[in-house]
Design an enzyme around this catalytic site. Structure first.
Site, PDB file in Angstrom:
ATOM      1  N   CYS A 134       0.811  -1.229   0.000  1.00 41.24           N
ATOM      2  CA  CYS A 134       0.000   0.000   0.000  1.00 41.24           C
ATOM      3  C   CYS A 134       0.844   1.278   0.000  1.00 41.24           C
ATOM      4  O   CYS A 134       0.531   2.248  -0.701  1.00 41.24           O
ATOM      5  CB  CYS A 134      -0.948  -0.008   1.193  1.00 41.24           C
ATOM      6  SG  CYS A 134      -0.214  -0.656   2.692  1.00 41.24           S
ATOM      7  N   HIS A 246      -2.924   6.218   4.601  1.00 36.16           N
ATOM      8  CA  HIS A 246      -1.504   6.396   4.879  1.00 36.16           C
ATOM      9  C   HIS A 246      -1.107   7.782   4.362  1.00 36.16           C
ATOM     10  O   HIS A 246      -1.529   8.202   3.276  1.00 36.16           O
ATOM     11  CB  HIS A 246      -0.667   5.358   4.137  1.00 36.16           C
ATOM     12  CG  HIS A 246      -0.881   3.943   4.588  1.00 36.16           C
ATOM     13  ND1 HIS A 246      -1.552   3.602   5.742  1.00 36.16           N
ATOM     14  CD2 HIS A 246      -0.477   2.769   4.019  1.00 36.16           C
ATOM     15  CE1 HIS A 246      -1.558   2.276   5.871  1.00 36.16           C
ATOM     16  NE2 HIS A 246      -0.926   1.753   4.835  1.00 36.16           N
TER      17      HIS A 246
HETATM   18  N1  LIG Z   1      -4.934  -3.626   5.032  1.00 36.83           N
HETATM   19  C1  LIG Z   1      -4.279  -3.044   4.052  1.00 36.83           C
HETATM   20  O1  LIG Z   1      -4.215  -1.799   3.929  1.00 36.83           O
HETATM   21  C2  LIG Z   1      -3.561  -3.884   3.058  1.00 36.83           C
HETATM   22  C3  LIG Z   1      -2.965  -3.244   1.974  1.00 36.83           C
HETATM   23  C4  LIG Z   1      -2.313  -4.002   1.019  1.00 36.83           C
HETATM   24  C5  LIG Z   1      -2.247  -5.363   1.175  1.00 36.83           C
HETATM   25  N2  LIG Z   1      -2.831  -5.969   2.242  1.00 36.83           N
HETATM   26  C6  LIG Z   1      -2.734  -7.433   2.333  1.00 36.83           C
HETATM   27  O2  LIG Z   1      -4.028  -7.999   2.192  1.00 36.83           O
HETATM   28  C7  LIG Z   1      -4.141  -9.181   2.983  1.00 36.83           C
HETATM   29  C8  LIG Z   1      -5.338  -9.062   3.904  1.00 36.83           C
HETATM   30  O3  LIG Z   1      -5.198  -7.932   4.723  1.00 36.83           O
HETATM   31  P1  LIG Z   1      -6.372  -7.365   5.640  1.00 36.83           P
HETATM   32  O4  LIG Z   1      -5.874  -6.090   6.138  1.00 36.83           O
HETATM   33  O5  LIG Z   1      -7.677  -7.422   4.929  1.00 36.83           O
HETATM   34  O6  LIG Z   1      -6.369  -8.444   6.842  1.00 36.83           O
HETATM   35  P2  LIG Z   1      -7.563  -8.867   7.816  1.00 36.83           P
HETATM   36  O7  LIG Z   1      -8.506  -7.765   8.059  1.00 36.83           O
HETATM   37  O8  LIG Z   1      -6.898  -9.511   8.972  1.00 36.83           O
HETATM   38  O9  LIG Z   1      -8.346 -10.010   6.964  1.00 36.83           O
HETATM   39  C9  LIG Z   1      -7.758 -11.259   6.681  1.00 36.83           C
HETATM   40  C10 LIG Z   1      -8.705 -12.075   5.803  1.00 36.83           C
HETATM   41  O10 LIG Z   1      -8.058 -13.336   5.528  1.00 36.83           O
HETATM   42  C11 LIG Z   1      -8.927 -14.401   5.945  1.00 36.83           C
HETATM   43  N3  LIG Z   1      -8.163 -15.543   6.437  1.00 36.83           N
HETATM   44  C12 LIG Z   1      -7.359 -15.605   7.520  1.00 36.83           C
HETATM   45  N4  LIG Z   1      -6.900 -16.853   7.686  1.00 36.83           N
HETATM   46  C13 LIG Z   1      -7.426 -17.606   6.683  1.00 36.83           C
HETATM   47  C14 LIG Z   1      -7.346 -18.986   6.315  1.00 36.83           C
HETATM   48  N5  LIG Z   1      -6.599 -19.852   7.006  1.00 36.83           N
HETATM   49  N6  LIG Z   1      -8.026 -19.395   5.221  1.00 36.83           N
HETATM   50  C15 LIG Z   1      -8.789 -18.532   4.521  1.00 36.83           C
HETATM   51  N7  LIG Z   1      -8.920 -17.212   4.822  1.00 36.83           N
HETATM   52  C16 LIG Z   1      -8.235 -16.757   5.888  1.00 36.83           C
HETATM   53  C17 LIG Z   1      -9.760 -13.779   7.059  1.00 36.83           C
HETATM   54  O11 LIG Z   1     -10.933 -14.553   7.255  1.00 36.83           O
HETATM   55  P3  LIG Z   1     -11.687 -14.580   8.674  1.00 36.83           P
HETATM   56  O12 LIG Z   1     -12.470 -13.285   8.769  1.00 36.83           O
HETATM   57  O13 LIG Z   1     -12.570 -15.778   8.542  1.00 36.83           O
HETATM   58  O14 LIG Z   1     -10.643 -14.707   9.736  1.00 36.83           O
HETATM   59  C18 LIG Z   1     -10.034 -12.404   6.468  1.00 36.83           C
HETATM   60  O15 LIG Z   1     -11.044 -12.494   5.510  1.00 36.83           O
HETATM   61  C19 LIG Z   1      -2.802  -9.326   3.702  1.00 36.83           C
HETATM   62  O16 LIG Z   1      -1.982 -10.190   2.947  1.00 36.83           O
HETATM   63  C20 LIG Z   1      -2.248  -7.933   3.681  1.00 36.83           C
HETATM   64  O17 LIG Z   1      -0.830  -7.914   3.740  1.00 36.83           O
HETATM   65  C21 LIG Z   1      -3.490  -5.267   3.181  1.00 36.83           C
END
Ligand SMILES: NC(=O)c1ccc[n+]([C@@H]2O[C@H](COP(=O)([O-])OP(=O)(O)OC[C@H]3O[C@@H](n4cnc5c(N)ncnc54)[C@H](OP(=O)(O)O)[C@@H]3O)[C@@H](O)[C@H]2O)c1
Length: 337
Positions: A134, A246
């Protein structure tokens, strides 16, 4: 490449997370041609319902057979799930657009910000496209047009990153700590190694042997892969008690001189950029104003008086939208053009 269709079967892995929820709503907002939407998350979300175009869709546990018949798979379920399931989805015939760090530096996976390097989408050898980090996305949306105009030699960037960049548990932690502190209660501390409420943590992702964090080195390596390997980049990434967006203080040194006014004019004409810059009226981009917006906002544009050809600027974007979900959907839009 994708076969042209009227509607595409789209899967979202990590649909219940901070980024996944945004992906579903952006697909709807932008009227992406979806013939069927499949939503996946962990076991604990099995059976949850999410709304898409007025219909409830049931979330299922991500599994090996989740991708049969899927055209586009948007992944935001963390790097280990992407490492395991993105090749499964690609093998089943889907084009994967992955938000995690798992595939970003793989030479066979294009790393793409449509405003910066959509031409890299011509070749997708593994069927996996990576969405950059990001903090890199918003920096490069703002710097690409300046690089084209004056050739950037060096970037010095300091980030002020919101807790939603860590995911939904971190957003809860900031809220819970704030309430606890104001109520003189004990602090819940599960996500970060230190208190995040009313504090700044110069620590995002893990520390590496060179003393930098992985987040800081992502900004270096991803800039080299997407924009120009000759640009020198140094970064300090800081987590701040902000829910969304950010902010970045960016200093660039260029080969050719650019005045602040020239930079403003170039940025005002650039895709995905809004120049928001009138200090005489206290106008500059703020996280609270940019939250929920699609563009990257640039303000405080001024010449660096300590060097011959340098500029300083303040760049703000919504990390859940342009920094993640929106960029992924824009890549999907490029694929179906
Ligand atoms: N947040 C940002 O600004 C951002 C920016 C760029 C990239 N990212 C990337 O995007 C990804 C997700 O980030 P996020 O911020 O959305 O995280 P988050 O809010 O913690 O969400 C994680 C997601 O992954 C699912 N998950 C976790 N364990 C799993 C499993 N074993 N099998 C299948 N699904 C699973 C969760 O499902 P449950 O709800 O069922 O636990 C939830 O839907 C990460 O790789 C992060 O590095 C995030």
């Amino acid at each position: 490449m994708l076969k042209k269709k009227e509607g595409y079967v789209v899967a979202v892995a990590g649909a219940t997370g901070a980024v996944g929820v945004e992906m579903v709503s952006i697909l709807e907002e932008r009227n992406f041609p979806v013939s069927e939407l499949r939503l996946y998350a962990s076991e604990q979300s099995e059976g949850k319902q999410m709304e898409f175009h007025g219909k409830n869709i049931t979330v299922h546990k991500l599994a090996d057979d989740s991708f049969e018949g899927v055209d586009i798979a948007l992944f935001s379920a963390g790097a280990s799930r992407s490492l395991e399931f993105a090749p499964v989805a690609a093998k089943a015939g889907a084009i994967v657009i992955d938000n995690s760090s798992a595939w970003r530096m793989d030479k066979d996976c294009p790393l793409v910000v449509p405003e910066v390097n959509s031409h890299h989408l011509k070749d997708i050898p593994k069927g996996i496209i990576a969405n950059p980090n990001c903090s890199t996305i918003q920096m490069l949306v703002a710097l690409k047009p300046l690089h084209e105009a004056a050739r950037i030699k060096r970037i010095v960037v300091t980030t002020f990153q919101s807790v939603s960049g860590t995911g939904k548990k971190a957003m809860d932690e900031l809220m819970d700590q704030t309430v606890a502190l104001l109520g003189f209660k004990e602090l819940p501390m599960k996500v970060y190694p230190h208190q995040i409420a009313f504090n700044c943590l110069p620590h995002i992702d893990v520390f590496l042997e060179n003393g930098y964090t992985k987040e800081e080195m992502k900004m270096v390596h991803e800039t080299h892969k997407m924009l120009d390997p000759d640009i020198k980049v140094t970064a300090t990434t800081v987590r701040v008690p902000v829910f969304r967006c950010h902010s970045e203080s960016i200093n660039i040194e260029t080969e050719k001189k650019l005045t602040a006014n020239e930079a403003r004019a170039i940025l005002a004409a650039a895709p995905g950029v809004v120049v928001f810059d009138d200090p005489s009226r206290n106008v500059y981009p703020l996280a609270i104003d940019v939250a929920g917006k699609d563009d990257t906002y640039v303000g405080r544009i001024r010449e660096d008086e300590s060097i011959e050809n340098g500029l300083n600027m303040w760049v703000v974007a919504d990390n859940l939208r342009k920094g993640a979900a929106l960029n992924a959907v824009q890549i999907a839009e490029e694929l179906i053009k």
